[in-house]
Design an enzyme around this catalytic site. Structure first.
Site, PDB file in Angstrom:
ATOM      1  N   LYS A   1       0.848  -1.205   0.000  1.00  0.00           N
ATOM      2  CA  LYS A   1       0.000   0.000   0.000  1.00  0.00           C
ATOM      3  C   LYS A   1       0.881   1.253   0.000  1.00  0.00           C
ATOM      4  O   LYS A   1       0.649   2.200  -0.755  1.00  0.00           O
ATOM      5  CB  LYS A   1      -0.915   0.002   1.237  1.00  0.00           C
ATOM      6  CG  LYS A   1      -2.050  -1.017   1.151  1.00  0.00           C
ATOM      7  CD  LYS A   1      -2.839  -1.113   2.465  1.00  0.00           C
ATOM      8  CE  LYS A   1      -3.872  -2.231   2.384  1.00  0.00           C
ATOM      9  NZ  LYS A   1      -4.640  -2.449   3.607  1.00  0.00           N
TER      10      LYS A   1
ATOM     11  N   GLN B   1      -4.367  -1.341   9.919  1.00  0.00           N
ATOM     12  CA  GLN B   1      -4.436  -2.658   9.278  1.00  0.00           C
ATOM     13  C   GLN B   1      -5.034  -3.693  10.229  1.00  0.00           C
ATOM     14  O   GLN B   1      -4.673  -3.766  11.400  1.00  0.00           O
ATOM     15  CB  GLN B   1      -3.016  -3.067   8.842  1.00  0.00           C
ATOM     16  CG  GLN B   1      -2.932  -4.332   8.036  1.00  0.00           C
ATOM     17  CD  GLN B   1      -3.503  -4.213   6.617  1.00  0.00           C
ATOM     18  OE1 GLN B   1      -3.663  -3.113   6.085  1.00  0.00           O
ATOM     19  NE2 GLN B   1      -3.826  -5.340   6.022  1.00  0.00           N
TER      20      GLN B   1
ATOM     21  N   ASP C   1     -10.585   3.412   4.656  1.00  0.00           N
ATOM     22  CA  ASP C   1     -11.160   2.059   4.530  1.00  0.00           C
ATOM     23  C   ASP C   1     -12.687   2.074   4.393  1.00  0.00           C
ATOM     24  O   ASP C   1     -13.267   1.072   3.978  1.00  0.00           O
ATOM     25  CB  ASP C   1     -10.881   1.274   5.830  1.00  0.00           C
ATOM     26  CG  ASP C   1      -9.622   0.434   5.755  1.00  0.00           C
ATOM     27  OD1 ASP C   1      -9.241   0.013   4.659  1.00  0.00           O
ATOM     28  OD2 ASP C   1      -9.054   0.172   6.839  1.00  0.00           O
TER      29      ASP C   1
HETATM   30  N1  GUN Z   1      -6.724  -6.375   6.368  1.00  0.00           N
HETATM   31  C1  GUN Z   1      -7.014  -7.034   5.227  1.00  0.00           C
HETATM   32  N2  GUN Z   1      -7.636  -6.208   4.341  1.00  0.00           N
HETATM   33  C2  GUN Z   1      -7.731  -5.006   4.957  1.00  0.00           C
HETATM   34  C3  GUN Z   1      -8.271  -3.755   4.553  1.00  0.00           C
HETATM   35  O1  GUN Z   1      -8.809  -3.570   3.448  1.00  0.00           O
HETATM   36  N3  GUN Z   1      -8.178  -2.747   5.472  1.00  0.00           N
HETATM   37  C4  GUN Z   1      -7.620  -2.922   6.709  1.00  0.00           C
HETATM   38  N4  GUN Z   1      -7.578  -1.884   7.528  1.00  0.00           N
HETATM   39  N5  GUN Z   1      -7.112  -4.085   7.108  1.00  0.00           N
HETATM   40  C5  GUN Z   1      -7.157  -5.108   6.225  1.00  0.00           C
END
Ligand code: GUN
Length: 296
Positions: free
Chosen positions: A55, A99, A122
């Protein structure tokens, strides 16, 4: 019957990212602003470290100011909440995420609730989930947005189509249901406890599998010609230190029956990061009171 069309998320995500990069550059020229994104990662989960690294790297490549904040697994919940509060106040950050999954001593709801909905990259905060359910302007979670973009490669208009979503998580299943409703689909939500999943799945013109069970959806669950979107990312242990990544759909079977299908890897996965960046760009534009610059 010929094999299904493969919905290539890797290439669609690259196209989306180049549009985002152009829009970010445009925002710099017009407003002298660099959109800022932050990722908070608590603990040592190896998959989460890979996701966050990807990311941050892709955000940097698209011209964002990208920051990651790595905290040890024993960080107290109060310190994670303080970190969230600092990001809420930071004018250089327009969107951020924490995350998941978090270490067991940290309540994910407490952390998600602490994020300013106006910086919720998110779209996990209840304000954004509520706005989406009400059909109002919301930050929409990235994976469902990616699913919809892939579905659109196969269907220009989803009105009246029957959609089945297998999975009811807050991050994927429920928002995907809301998005498909917004597109005028007739939506059925199924899950691991549903009776006779194969029969439910066979009613779908659009079948979204998001349950986290390797190759649960077999070829004979798929209506001939249906569009199949596989959200699963499951690592199978093949023994001898070898692993293989598979989705929630038995691809080799389903590709013979479906009209269009996403592969794993290379389907939904790459779209998630691109849509996260799109969300953050949109939050930055919302704060500036401008519409997202259209790439020249
Ligand atoms: N863990 C796996 N996918 C995601 C996501 O899209 N956002 C977050 N914050 N954690 C994740």
């Amino acid at each position: 019957m010929t094999d299904a069309r493969i919905l290539d998320g890797k290439s669609l995500a690259a196209t989306l990212r180049s549009g985002i990069a152009a829009a970010v550059a445009g925002l710099g020229r017009s407003h002298g602003v660099v959109p800022g994104i932050a990722m908070v990662l608590v603990g040592d989960d190896p998959a989460s470290h890979i996701y966050v690294r990807n990311k941050t790297r892709q955000a940097g490549e698209c011209g964002f100011f990208a920051r990651d904040i790595l905290l040890p697994a024993n960080t107290p919940e109060s310190q994670v909440l303080d970190t969230v509060a600092a990001l809420n106040r930071d004018p250089a950050i327009h969107g951020f995420l924490v995350q998941m999954p978090l270490p067991r001593h940290i309540r994910p709801e407490a952390v998600i609730d602490a994020v300013d909905p106006a910086k919720d990259a998110d779209g996990f905060h209840f304000v954004n989930a509520g706005y989406l359910a009400m059909g109002r302007d919301a930050v929409i979670p990235a994976t469902p947005l990616g699913c919809l973009a892939l579905i659109r490669l196969a269907h220009t208009d989803l009105t009246g189509l029957s959609a089945v979503v297998i999975g009811r998580s807050n991050s994927v299943g429920k928002p995907t249901v809301q998005l498909l409703l917004r597109e005028n689909c007739t939506v059925t939500v199924a899950h691991s406890k549903s009776r006779d999943l194969p029969t439910i799945a066979r009613t779908a013109d659009i079948l979204v599998a998001a349950v986290g069970r390797p190759e649960l959806v077999r070829g004979d669950w798929v209506k001939p010609g249906a569009t199949v979107i596989d959200v699963g990312i499951n690592r199978l242990d093949l023994g001898g230190g070898k692993t293989k990544m598979v989705g929630d759909v038995a691809f080799a079977e389903a590709v013979k029956v479906a009209g269009a299908i996403t592969p794993v890897p290379g389907g939904v996965g790459p779209m998630t990061i691109a849509c996260l960046l799109q969300n953050t760009l949109a939050l930055c534009c919302r704060k500036l009171g401008v519409s997202i610059p259209v790439p020249a």
